[in-house]
Design an enzyme around this catalytic site. Structure first.
Site, PDB file in Angstrom:
ATOM      1  N   GLY A 100      35.998 -11.644 104.539  1.00  0.00           N
ATOM      2  CA  GLY A 100      35.814 -10.328 105.161  1.00  0.00           C
ATOM      3  C   GLY A 100      34.433  -9.784 104.850  1.00  0.00           C
ATOM      4  O   GLY A 100      34.036  -9.691 103.686  1.00  0.00           O
TER       5      GLY A 100
ATOM      6  N   GLY B 155      33.367  -6.732 106.175  1.00  0.00           N
ATOM      7  CA  GLY B 155      33.426  -5.394 106.761  1.00  0.00           C
ATOM      8  C   GLY B 155      32.996  -4.367 105.732  1.00  0.00           C
ATOM      9  O   GLY B 155      32.025  -4.572 104.990  1.00  0.00           O
ATOM     10  N   GLY B 156      33.756  -3.255 105.682  1.00  0.00           N
ATOM     11  CA  GLY B 156      33.386  -2.147 104.801  1.00  0.00           C
ATOM     12  C   GLY B 156      33.340  -2.546 103.334  1.00  0.00           C
ATOM     13  O   GLY B 156      32.347  -2.311 102.643  1.00  0.00           O
TER      14      GLY B 156
ATOM     15  N   ASN C  82      27.854   2.840 110.131  1.00  0.00           N
ATOM     16  CA  ASN C  82      27.828   3.992 109.221  1.00  0.00           C
ATOM     17  C   ASN C  82      28.234   3.630 107.803  1.00  0.00           C
ATOM     18  O   ASN C  82      28.093   4.415 106.880  1.00  0.00           O
ATOM     19  CB  ASN C  82      28.726   5.117 109.749  1.00  0.00           C
ATOM     20  CG  ASN C  82      30.189   4.703 109.784  1.00  0.00           C
ATOM     21  OD1 ASN C  82      30.522   3.551 109.519  1.00  0.00           O
ATOM     22  ND2 ASN C  82      31.058   5.628 110.123  1.00  0.00           N
ATOM     23  N   ARG C  83      28.773   2.445 107.593  1.00  0.00           N
ATOM     24  CA  ARG C  83      29.229   2.108 106.241  1.00  0.00           C
ATOM     25  C   ARG C  83      28.997   0.647 105.872  1.00  0.00           C
ATOM     26  O   ARG C  83      29.194   0.263 104.727  1.00  0.00           O
ATOM     27  CB  ARG C  83      30.705   2.450 106.087  1.00  0.00           C
ATOM     28  CG  ARG C  83      31.609   1.616 106.984  1.00  0.00           C
ATOM     29  CD  ARG C  83      33.021   2.152 106.982  1.00  0.00           C
ATOM     30  NE  ARG C  83      33.921   1.298 107.741  1.00  0.00           N
ATOM     31  CZ  ARG C  83      33.931   1.206 109.072  1.00  0.00           C
ATOM     32  NH1 ARG C  83      33.075   1.911 109.798  1.00  0.00           N
ATOM     33  NH2 ARG C  83      34.774   0.406 109.680  1.00  0.00           N
TER      34      ARG C  83
ATOM     35  N   LYS D 283      29.242 -11.093 111.876  1.00  0.00           N
ATOM     36  CA  LYS D 283      29.148 -10.330 110.626  1.00  0.00           C
ATOM     37  C   LYS D 283      28.761 -11.243 109.469  1.00  0.00           C
ATOM     38  O   LYS D 283      27.915 -10.892 108.641  1.00  0.00           O
ATOM     39  CB  LYS D 283      30.498  -9.688 110.306  1.00  0.00           C
ATOM     40  CG  LYS D 283      30.819  -8.490 111.140  1.00  0.00           C
ATOM     41  CD  LYS D 283      32.125  -7.871 110.651  1.00  0.00           C
ATOM     42  CE  LYS D 283      32.316  -6.509 111.281  1.00  0.00           C
ATOM     43  NZ  LYS D 283      33.552  -5.869 110.837  1.00  0.00           N
TER      44      LYS D 283
ATOM     45  N   CYS E 280      64.474   2.920 122.787  1.00  0.00           N
ATOM     46  CA  CYS E 280      64.889   4.017 123.669  1.00  0.00           C
ATOM     47  C   CYS E 280      64.137   5.312 123.368  1.00  0.00           C
ATOM     48  O   CYS E 280      63.921   6.116 124.270  1.00  0.00           O
ATOM     49  CB  CYS E 280      66.404   4.205 123.617  1.00  0.00           C
ATOM     50  SG  CYS E 280      67.228   2.831 124.452  1.00  0.00           S
TER      51      CYS E 280
HETATM   52  N1  LIG Z   1      41.881 -13.540 109.665  1.00  0.00           N
HETATM   53  C1  LIG Z   1      40.650 -13.132 109.366  1.00  0.00           C
HETATM   54  N2  LIG Z   1      39.695 -14.027 109.118  1.00  0.00           N
HETATM   55  C2  LIG Z   1      38.433 -13.632 108.821  1.00  0.00           C
HETATM   56  N3  LIG Z   1      38.058 -12.341 108.758  1.00  0.00           N
HETATM   57  C3  LIG Z   1      38.965 -11.407 108.993  1.00  0.00           C
HETATM   58  C4  LIG Z   1      40.314 -11.755 109.307  1.00  0.00           C
HETATM   59  N4  LIG Z   1      41.005 -10.611 109.495  1.00  0.00           N
HETATM   60  C5  LIG Z   1      40.134  -9.598 109.320  1.00  0.00           C
HETATM   61  N5  LIG Z   1      38.912 -10.059 109.013  1.00  0.00           N
HETATM   62  C6  LIG Z   1      37.698  -9.266 108.752  1.00  0.00           C
HETATM   63  O1  LIG Z   1      37.896  -8.393 107.674  1.00  0.00           O
HETATM   64  C7  LIG Z   1      36.981  -7.312 107.800  1.00  0.00           C
HETATM   65  C8  LIG Z   1      37.651  -6.064 107.345  1.00  0.00           C
HETATM   66  O2  LIG Z   1      36.685  -5.053 107.295  1.00  0.00           O
HETATM   67  P1  LIG Z   1      36.964  -3.539 107.678  1.00  0.00           P
HETATM   68  O3  LIG Z   1      38.280  -3.122 107.119  1.00  0.00           O
HETATM   69  O4  LIG Z   1      35.796  -2.730 107.280  1.00  0.00           O
HETATM   70  O5  LIG Z   1      37.155  -3.615 109.232  1.00  0.00           O
HETATM   71  P2  LIG Z   1      36.111  -3.450 110.411  1.00  0.00           P
HETATM   72  O6  LIG Z   1      36.690  -4.216 111.552  1.00  0.00           O
HETATM   73  O7  LIG Z   1      34.733  -3.775 109.992  1.00  0.00           O
HETATM   74  O8  LIG Z   1      36.159  -1.883 110.667  1.00  0.00           O
HETATM   75  P3  LIG Z   1      37.074  -1.035 111.668  1.00  0.00           P
HETATM   76  O9  LIG Z   1      38.388  -1.748 111.757  1.00  0.00           O
HETATM   77  O10 LIG Z   1      37.193   0.277 110.975  1.00  0.00           O
HETATM   78  O11 LIG Z   1      36.330  -0.998 112.967  1.00  0.00           O
HETATM   79  C9  LIG Z   1      36.531  -7.272 109.239  1.00  0.00           C
HETATM   80  O12 LIG Z   1      35.170  -7.554 109.310  1.00  0.00           O
HETATM   81  C10 LIG Z   1      37.366  -8.337 109.907  1.00  0.00           C
HETATM   82  O13 LIG Z   1      36.671  -9.046 110.918  1.00  0.00           O
END
Ligand SMILES: Nc1ncnc2c1ncn2[C@@H]1O[C@H](COP(=O)(O)OP(=O)(O)OP(=O)(O)O)[C@@H](O)[C@H]1O
Ligand SMILES: [Zn+2]
Length: 676
Positions: free
Chosen positions: A36, A38-39, A70-71, A84, A185
């Site tokens: 991951g 992301g954030g 933003n983060r 990413k 329902c």
């Molecule tokens: N099965 C997976 N394999 C690889 N990466 C994953 C998988 N599931 C989720 N991710 C990654 O985990 C990260 C989680 O980061 P975060 O919670 O910040 O979500 P985001 O998608 O960047 O933000 P938001 O959902 O708020 O738009 C994401 O970049 C997402 O692509």
């Protein structure tokens, strides 16, 4: 010291002082998997690069979205739409010349990330946002016996959980609350809260009009089985058929000659005819307020009137205390003068997203968004599903939900509120991510040092005087269906090896300590599918490939008598240098020896099917469909079924579908938000 290493020494002076020279020097050769970007992932990557971890594999399936910037500070506007993992790796590599970051743009659930692949890492760090992927990584770490640091944030809240097989609870030791669901329902006929209407618009109406053309009868069959009102279900089935005509009109490229537009047809069907159908079921409205059928033309020309009591609910933009209007009349004929159909002027100055929508606003938005979506489908987009960042789908869901709310006397919601509720959005707070990312590194040090007594589950909480709480890690839950199993791996060519060979091979002769348990009565599963049981061995001669049991999957071998623990056999591939004419199967040595299971202390109170009660018909020889699970895995303990077999409910929840729970489940808006 050379100039380079002097610089290196300076760079790492603080880290060495804090970690001690031994651990710090080990970090350079420590192999980390970070899942991951992301954030949390971006913060964490920066931390581990600066701390001195030398080999980092960074995996993420997604590309950068504008809303991430933003983060997720490793990304810039120019990076939008790029991978990413690749961009984060590139940015963070510059923070430390000694780090090697291997980015992978992929899904961690892909089969080639198998047990052997996980085993190459010294530690895994999760920075994910969904249960499914977290569960998967947890299981792989159990199978590969690699320490894992799990984490998550939700607004100002966050947590970090260090996980080590046999020493701490795993991610699945404690069942996670499944996302809240609603009875079919409630969503389809008797909504009473804004969220019911939003879920209807997002998960029912949008897919019906723009999703795959599939027969949604299955959901209704299921609802019928659950004992929901049969007459109501019959009406819903009729509705289903009528959708076909609307779908066709929305897709038609013929120039519109006469009659209502496709958008109006959709409106008339769902907000007028369907509601009239429902009203014809008098029984349904004995104890609850009946809905009001909406009238397209009357709303459009401002003459439509909703009964005050049913519509005193915020469609004029004001908050309302009333959630369930009482008997509504068709406003066209009603005497009430509370027309709220004009454009809302009081809120004209508000930002577009925060503006409350009048009934006419909603109608106009419904027509325009339906037309935009229809144009996309006509232009070749096969199916369109809800995405909070896709304006067309968000407008559609906002408009449809508000129209439905109006019909049912439920308060309306602004586009922004709908986005939050339909997108299950919790504001992401960069500071929480940063705190959590720091705590992940601290827990990973304990794991790497093997200071297991220092391991803590850490929570960031919304308590100014106690923002962090730490809890000692617990031993695994003895009933956990994930970490209490015995894991092993076979290397094989799934096209050449049969199910029977694997099972016999893993059970072994039982003659020596290293030679397995010997032949036993077992049931064999892949996920939720039963592949064989003591009464049914038709699949034993079939190849793994023909049973879709391939690399990265697990065969679960459960002892029918419940005396021995369950064995999970990971399927790996033959080594690259394996001779072409070599054996198609390499068994592990020693063979797994699952532990004896303690006898259940109390007689089982939950009735379970006797192990061999039902014989399923043997599949035809030429039938490639493998049978579905006959019963859940129990491991001899009836109470374990929920923990052991991912239930259909969980599966469906993960797919974001609506499910039947209790009949009158009432949920506040907040409860639908799934905290990851
Ligand atoms: N099965 C997976 N394999 C690889 N990466 C994953 C998988 N599931 C989720 N991710 C990654 O985990 C990260 C989680 O980061 P975060 O919670 O910040 O979500 P985001 O998608 O960047 O933000 P938001 O959902 O708020 O738009 C994401 O970049 C997402 O692509
Ligand atoms: Zn567990």
């Amino acid at each position: 010291m050379s100039g380079f290493s002097a610089a290196q020494g300076e760079r790492s002076a603080h880290a060495t002082a804090v970690l001690g020279p031994e651990l710090h020097s080990r970090l350079a050769s420590t192999k980390v998997l970070l899942v991951g970007a992301g954030g949390i992932g971006c913060e964490l990557l920066k931390n581990i690069v600066l701390t001195g971890f030398g080999h980092i594999t960074l995996l993420d399936l997604d590309t950068i979205d504008l809303s991430n910037l933003n983060r997720q500070f490793l990304f810039r506007k120019k990076d939008v739409k790029q991978s990413k993992a690749l961009v984060a790796a590139r940015t963070a590599s510059a923070f430390n010349p000694n780090v090697k970051i291997t980015p992978i743009h992929g899904n961690i659930k892909e089969p080639h990330f198998d047990i052997a692949w996980f085993r190459q890492f010294d530690i895994v760090m999760n920075a994910l946002d969904n249960l499914d992927a977290r569960r998967h990584v947890n299981k792989m770490c159990m199978a590969a016996n690699v320490p894992l640091v799990e984490s998550g944030t939700a607004g100002y809240l966050g947590q970090v959980q260090p996980i080590l097989k046999d020493r701490t609870e795993c991610f699945d030791c404690i069942p996670k609350p499944t996302p809240k669901t609603f009875p079919v329902c409630t969503i389809r006929s008797t909504p009473s809260q804004p969220i019911h209407c939003i879920v209807w618009a997002k998960s029912y109406l949008l897919p019906q009009l723009f999703g795959e053309d599939e027969n949604a009868g299955g959901e209704l069959d299921e609802a019928e089985k659950q004992g929901e009102n049969a007459q109501e279900i019959a009406t819903l089935r009729k509705e289903q058929t009528a959708f076909k005509a609307v779908r066709t009109a929305l897709r038609s490229t013929e120039p519109q000659s006469e009659g209502p537009s496709a958008a109006q047809m959709a409106f008339d069907k769902v907000f007028h005819s369907d509601i009239l159908n429902l009203l014809s079921m008098a029984d349904m409205w004995r104890t609850r307020a009946p809905p009001t059928p909406l009238d397209f033309d009357a709303i459009a020309n401002g003459t439509f009137v909703l009964d005050k009591k049913s519509n005193g609910a915020g469609h004029d933009g004001r908050p309302s205390n009333g959630t369930n209007g009482t008997a509504a009349t068709n406003g066209k004929n009603g005497a009430s003068s509370t027309a709220t159909t004009g454009s809302s002027s009081s809120s004209a100055t508000k930002l577009k997203d925060q503006k409350s929508l009048s009934l006419r606003d909603s109608l106009e938005l419904f027509v325009s968004s339906t037309e935009r979506l229809a144009a996309r489908v006509r232009a070749g987009e096969d199916t369109i599903s809800f995405d909070k960042d896709d304006d067309d789908t968000l407008d559609f869901v906002t408009a449809a939900a508000n129209l439905r709310s109006a019909a049912y006397g439920i308060p309306g919601k602004s586009r922004w509120e709908v986005k939050e509720m339909a997108g299950n959005i919790i504001p992401a707070i960069a500071t929480t991510n940063a705190i959590i990312a720091g705590l992940i590194v601290l827990q990973s040090f304990h794991l790497l040092r093997k200071s297991y007594n220092a391991l803590r589950n850490v929570h960031v909480q919304f308590r100014p005087n106690l923002p962090l709480s730490t809890i000692r890690t617990c031993l695994p839950n003895p009933n956990c269906g994930v970490c209490r199993d015995t894991y092993t791996e076979v290397l094989c060519d799934p096209a050449r090896v049969s199910l029977g060979e694997i099972v016999e091979g893993i059970l072994g002769s039982g003659e020596s300590e290293d030679d397995g348990t010997g032949a036993r009565e077992v049931s064999v599963y892949e996920g939720q599918r039963v592949l064989s049981d003591p009464d049914w061995d038709d699949n034993n001669d079939r190849t793994l490939e023909s049973l879709s049991v391939t690399r990265g999957k697990f065969l679960t071998i459960a002892d029918e008598d419940g005396e021995l623990g369950t064995v999970q056999v990971g399927i790996g591939i033959l080594p690259p240098n394996h001779p072409v004419d070599g054996p198609a199967l390499i068994l592990p040595t020693p063979l797994p020896k699952p532990p004896r299971m303690p006898k259940p202390s109390t007689p089982t109170s939950v009735p379970v099917e006797p192990p061999t009660s039902v014989k399923r018909p043997a599949p035809d020889d030429d039938d490639d469909i493998v049978p579905l699970a006959k019963r859940p895995r129990t491991n001899g303990d009836a109470n374990r079924t929920e923990a052991v077999t991912p239930s259909k409910k969980r599966k469906l929840d993960e797919d974001g579908l609506l499910l039947l729970d209790t009949a009158d489940e009432a949920l506040g808006d907040v409860e639908v938000i799934e905290i990851e």
